[in-house]
Design an enzyme around this catalytic site. Structure first.
Site, PDB file in Angstrom:
ATOM      1  N   GLY A   1      42.357  -0.675  22.678  1.00 44.15           N
ATOM      2  CA  GLY A   1      42.700  -1.659  23.694  1.00 44.15           C
ATOM      3  C   GLY A   1      41.863  -1.442  24.940  1.00 44.15           C
ATOM      4  O   GLY A   1      40.827  -0.782  24.908  1.00 44.15           O
TER       5      GLY A   1
ATOM      6  N   TYR B   1      35.709   0.245  17.283  1.00 44.26           N
ATOM      7  CA  TYR B   1      35.508  -1.197  17.401  1.00 44.26           C
ATOM      8  C   TYR B   1      33.992  -1.419  17.493  1.00 44.26           C
ATOM      9  O   TYR B   1      33.300  -0.701  18.227  1.00 44.26           O
ATOM     10  CB  TYR B   1      36.229  -1.736  18.641  1.00 44.26           C
ATOM     11  CG  TYR B   1      36.200  -3.237  18.717  1.00 44.26           C
ATOM     12  CD1 TYR B   1      36.895  -4.011  17.788  1.00 44.26           C
ATOM     13  CD2 TYR B   1      35.451  -3.880  19.688  1.00 44.26           C
ATOM     14  CE1 TYR B   1      36.845  -5.395  17.834  1.00 44.26           C
ATOM     15  CE2 TYR B   1      35.406  -5.268  19.747  1.00 44.26           C
ATOM     16  CZ  TYR B   1      36.101  -6.017  18.805  1.00 44.26           C
ATOM     17  OH  TYR B   1      36.050  -7.384  18.845  1.00 44.26           O
TER      18      TYR B   1
END
Length: 197
Positions: free
Chosen positions: A89, A139
């Site tokens: 996040g 990511y």
């Protein structure tokens, strides 16, 4: 194997699923998970964000849950924990600026304890200077950062030594399974439920 004590480092606008799912899944199989955040105490909350992938160049972010902390970071000693979870996040981009977060991460690598990190979580690991020589993932937008920190990129969930990494919450089944293997947790996989004829 008896339950182990696991530290999870979280912060405001950490990814909701990447905090909530491993927090609950690890408890479900008997581990004790302590969720901490710098400058927050036990019982306080962090705001989470839900990241969705809809074919755009990056993810869509929406407001998630309020996640309650079990402890304050300043009241725990990383030496008292068997493993570490670092979710992704937006939180990692600022959590990596806290010396106490980086010191905690370094402890787990220096002691060769299991570490699971996903999505943007490896930004913290890169800032702690612990990724040199690892084969890992994150990511995809974080790839330049982790490669600059000395790792070799893998395009999928991977375990290298004490480190398990995944790209985002869709990797949870494999990422959590590999982390449980690293923890030595035996989990019976029953497959889909049987249906009546």
């Amino acid at each position: 194997m008896t339950g182990q004590r696991i530290l999870m480092i979280v912060g405001d606008f950490g990814e909701d699923y990447e905090i909530m799912v491993p927090f609950q899944a690890l408890q479900a199989v008997g581990h004790e998970v302590h969720a901490v955040c710098p400058d927050r105490e036990a019982g306080e909350t962090v705001k989470t964000a839900i990241h969705d992938f809809r074919g755009d160049q990056t993810y869509l972010e929406e407001r998630g849950h309020d996640f309650e902390l079990t402890h304050g970071l300043d009241e725990v000693d990383p030496a008292d924990y068997d493993a570490l979870v670092v979710p992704g996040g937006r939180a990692p981009e600022y959590l990596r600026g806290y010396d106490e977060v980086l010191d905690a991460v370094r402890h787990f690598f220096e002691a060769d304890k299991p570490v699971a990190s996903i999505c943007h979580g490896p930004q913290i690991l890169a800032a702690a200077g612990v990724l040199d020589g690892y084969e890992m993932t994150a990511y995809p937008a974080v790839r330049p950062e982790v490669e600059a920190a000395g790792c070799s990129w893998v395009d999928g969930v991977t375990t290298d030594g004490n480190l398990v990494t995944g790209q985002a919450w869709p990797d949870h089944p494999e990422w959590i399974a590999q982390f449980l293997d690293l923890l030595g947790t035996e989990v019976e996989h029953k497959g889909p439920a049987a249906t009546a004829d």
